[in-house]
Write an enzyme that holds these catalytic residues in place. Structure first.
Site, PDB file in Angstrom:
ATOM      1  N   HIS A   2      -7.633  -6.230   5.209  1.00  0.00           N
ATOM      2  CA  HIS A   2      -7.794  -4.963   4.484  1.00  0.00           C
ATOM      3  C   HIS A   2      -9.257  -4.545   4.496  1.00  0.00           C
ATOM      4  CE1 HIS A   2      -3.882  -4.530   1.949  1.00  0.00           C
ATOM      5  NE2 HIS A   2      -3.635  -4.823   3.206  1.00  0.00           N
ATOM      6  N   TYR A  42      -5.819  -0.005  -7.445  1.00  0.00           N
ATOM      7  CA  TYR A  42      -6.199  -0.384  -8.816  1.00  0.00           C
ATOM      8  C   TYR A  42      -6.146   0.895  -9.648  1.00  0.00           C
ATOM      9  CZ  TYR A  42      -7.941  -4.946  -7.229  1.00  0.00           C
ATOM     10  OH  TYR A  42      -8.034  -6.219  -6.722  1.00  0.00           O
ATOM     11  N   PRO A 102      -7.898 -11.876 -13.318  1.00  0.00           N
ATOM     12  CA  PRO A 102      -7.579 -11.643 -11.900  1.00  0.00           C
ATOM     13  C   PRO A 102      -7.975 -10.280 -11.344  1.00  0.00           C
ATOM     14  CG  PRO A 102      -5.618 -11.501 -13.253  1.00  0.00           C
ATOM     15  CD  PRO A 102      -6.715 -11.967 -14.153  1.00  0.00           C
ATOM     16  N   LYS A 145     -10.985 -13.060  -7.801  1.00  0.00           N
ATOM     17  CA  LYS A 145     -12.020 -14.073  -7.539  1.00  0.00           C
ATOM     18  C   LYS A 145     -11.578 -15.513  -7.740  1.00  0.00           C
ATOM     19  CE  LYS A 145     -15.147 -11.440  -6.127  1.00  0.00           C
ATOM     20  NZ  LYS A 145     -14.986 -11.389  -4.668  1.00  0.00           N
ATOM     21  N   TYR A 201     -16.626  -7.495  -4.170  1.00  0.00           N
ATOM     22  CA  TYR A 201     -15.192  -7.684  -3.907  1.00  0.00           C
ATOM     23  C   TYR A 201     -14.971  -8.494  -2.623  1.00  0.00           C
ATOM     24  CZ  TYR A 201     -10.187  -6.612  -4.107  1.00  0.00           C
ATOM     25  OH  TYR A 201      -8.812  -6.713  -4.209  1.00  0.00           O
TER      26      TYR A 201
HETATM   27  C1  PHB Z   1      -2.424 -10.336  -5.755  1.00  0.00           C
HETATM   28  O1  PHB Z   1      -2.133  -9.923  -4.610  1.00  0.00           O
HETATM   29  O2  PHB Z   1      -1.704 -11.138  -6.360  1.00  0.00           O
HETATM   30  C2  PHB Z   1      -3.680  -9.846  -6.396  1.00  0.00           C
HETATM   31  C3  PHB Z   1      -4.497  -8.989  -5.700  1.00  0.00           C
HETATM   32  C4  PHB Z   1      -5.679  -8.518  -6.293  1.00  0.00           C
HETATM   33  C5  PHB Z   1      -6.003  -8.907  -7.565  1.00  0.00           C
HETATM   34  C6  PHB Z   1      -5.178  -9.783  -8.260  1.00  0.00           C
HETATM   35  C7  PHB Z   1      -4.000 -10.251  -7.668  1.00  0.00           C
HETATM   36  O3  PHB Z   1      -7.124  -8.431  -8.148  1.00  0.00           O
END
Ligand code: PHB
Ligand code: APR
Length: 380
Positions: free
Chosen positions: A73, A194, A286, A290, A374
Site C-alpha cells: 500500500h 481512517y 492500534p 505500530k 506510519y
Molecule cells: C488491521 O488491518 O487489522 C489494522 C490496520 C491498521 C490499523 C489497525 C489494524 O491501524
C-alpha cells in the site's frame, strides 16, 4: 534440553522472529509457548507491516509468502466531514510504503520456518534475571532451562515483566474500545480508510482481495451481544459516509471481538540476563498500526546485540529500544486523539480535532510527518 544460549518465552511475532534471526546467525535458542500451535496460528490481530518489518522478514528469508500474498500500500485515506483526503507515502517518505499482510500469517510463516526447539503447551513459570534459569511446565512435569540470556516475549499478560526486580510503568487507558470484524466481502477500498465521525471512529482495512477487516469505536462496556450484524454494518456505513458514489459492500461476518485501548510502557527493558521485547514491555493503541512493528524492531535490535554478546551492545538495547517505543507511543496517541470521539470531549475539543484533521489533510509538512511515522522511521 537443560541449557541454551538464549531462552525465549512466547511464540508470538516477537519470540518467533527473534528465534529465527538468532538461528540464522548460529546462536542456539529455545522457544517456550504456553498455548497450542492451533491457538497461536489462529489468533486474529492486526495486519499492517512497516517498511522496516518487511525488509527484516525478507532479509532473513521469511518474506516469500508475504511477497506473494501481501498487498503493498502506497497510502491511506483520512475521511472526515464527508470528504476523503489521501496521504501518499512514497512521495512524502523517499519511496517507503507499507505491506498489508496479517500478523497471523507472519506467525504461521515463522513457525513453518522454525529450525530450533519450539515447545508448545510449555508454560514458563519463572525466569531468574541473575542465573538465567527458566522454570517451565510441560507434559505434566516441571523442568528447568539454564540460559545465558532470557528474552521475555510473552506479551502483556506474561511472567517476564514481573520477573524484573525494579521497573517503572507508564500507562494511559482510553475511554473507548474497538469492535473489530472479519467479513467475507471484497474490500470497498484500495487503501485503508481512517474515518473521523461525530458518532466515533471507523477503520476500513483488509486481509485479501476477498476478505475485509473493519473496526468501529465503541463503548468499552459494550458487549458483542449489543452489536448484531445489521447494526454493525449500519454504523459503519454512517461513519464512512462521503460525498459521491462510494459504497460500503456488506457481507457475512466471520469473526468479531471488542478490544480495549491502552498505551503502556515498562522501563527498563533489561535487567542482567533478562530482556523484555514486544508487548511484554509496551502496548500501543492500534490506530497507528505500530504493535507488531515495534515488536519486530525490538527483536531486530536485540538479535544484533545477542549475536555479538558484547556488553556494550547488550547494555545499549533498553535505551535504544525505548527511544523508538516512545516515538511510536506518541504517534499512536496522536492518531488516536485526532480520530476518536472522547465521551468527555467538549465542543471546543471537537473544533480543535477538526482543525487538526483539516491541517493534516492540507499541509504537506503535516502529511510528511504522519507518513514517515506510519511507514516507520528507519531502524538505527
Ligand atoms: C488491521 O488491518 O487489522 C489494522 C490496520 C491498521 C490499523 C489497525 C489494524 O491501524
Ligand atoms: N509461558 C510461555 N508462553 C507465554 C507465557 C508463559 N508464561 N505467557 C504468555 N505466553 C505467550 C502467549 O501465549 C503468546 O503466544 O507469549 C506470546 C506473546 O505473544 P503476543 O502477545 O503476540 O506478543 P508479541 O510477540 O510481543 O507481539 C506483539 O502482538 O498483540 C499483538 O498488537 C500486538 O501486534 C502486537 C504483537
Amino acid at each position: 534440553m537443560t541449557h541454551t544460549r538464549v531462552g525465549i518465552i512466547g511464540a508470538g511475532p516477537a519470540g518467533l522472529l527473534l528465534g529465527h534471526l538468532l538461528s540464522a546467525r548460529g546462536v542456539d535458542n529455545v522457544i517456550l509457548e504456553s498455548r497450542t500451535r492451533e491457538h497461536v496460528e489462529h489468533r486474529q490481530r492486526a495486519g499492517v507491516l512497516e517498511q522496516n518489518t518487511v525488509d527484516v522478514l525478507r532479509a532473513c528469508g521469511a518474506g516469500a509468502r508475504m511477497d506473494r500474498q501481501g498487498l503493498v500500500h502506497e497510502g491511506i485515506e483520512l475521511r472526515f466531514d464527508r470528504e476523503s483526503h489521501r496521504i501518499d507515502f512514497p512521495s512524502l517518505t523517499g519511496g517507503r510504503t507499507v505491506m498489508v499482510y496479517a500478523q497471523t500469517e507472519v506467525v504461521k510463516d515463522l513457525i513453518a520456518l522454525r529450525e530450533g526447539p519450539l515447545l508448545f503447551e510449555a508454560e514458563a513459570l519463572s525466569a531468574d534475571p541473575d542465573t538465567g534459569v527458566v522454570r517451565y511446565r510441560h507434559d505434566d512435569g516441571q523442568h528447568e532451562l539454564r540460559c545465558d540470556f532470557v528474552v521475555a516475549c510473552d506479551g502483556f499478560h506474561g511472567i517476564g515483566r514481573a520477573a524484573m526486580p525494579s521497573i517503572t510503568t507508564f500507562q494511559r487507558d482510553y475511554p473507548f474500545a474497538w469492535l473489530g470484524i472479519l467479513a467475507d466481502v471484497p474490500p470497498s477500498c484500495q487503501e485503508l480508510i481512517y474515518a473521523h465521525h461525530e458518532r466515533g471512529f471507523a477503520l476500513h482495512s483488509m486481509r485479501s482481495p476477498h476478505v475485509s477487516r473493519l473496526y468501529l469505536q465503541v463503548d468499552p462496556r459494550d458487549d458483542l451481544a449489543d452489536w448484531p450484524d445489521e447494526r454493525i454494518w449500519d454504523e459503519l456505513e454512517t461513519r464512512f459516509a462521503v460525498e459521491g458514489d462510494w459504497k460500503l459492500e456488506r457481507g457475512p461476518i466471520t469473526d468479531r471481538s471488542i478490544t480495549p485501548m491502552r498505551s503502556f510502557v515498562a522501563e527498563p527493558m533489561r535487567h542482567r540476563r533478562l530482556f523484555l521485547a514486544g508487548d511484554a514491555a509496551h502496548i500501543v493503541p492500534p490506530t497507528g498500526a505500530k504493535g507488531l512493528n515495534l515488536a519486530a524492531a525490538d527483536v531486530t535490535l536485540l538479535a544484533r546485540a545477542l549475536t555479538g554478546g558484547e556488553e556494550e551492545l547488550l547494555g545499549g538495547y533498553s535505551e535504544a529500544a525505548l527511544r523508538r517505543v516512545w516515538r511510536a507511543e506518541h504517534f499512536s496517541y496522536q492518531m488516536t486523539s485526532m480520530l476518536h470521539r472522547d465521551p468527555h470531549q467538549t465542543p471546543f475539543d471537537y473544533r480543535l480535532q477538526l482543525s487538526q484533521l483539516r491541517y493534516t489533510a492540507g499541509s504537506p509538512a503535516a502529511q510528511a510527518s504522519l507518513a514517515e511515522n506510519y511507514v516507520g522511521l528507519p531502524l538505527s
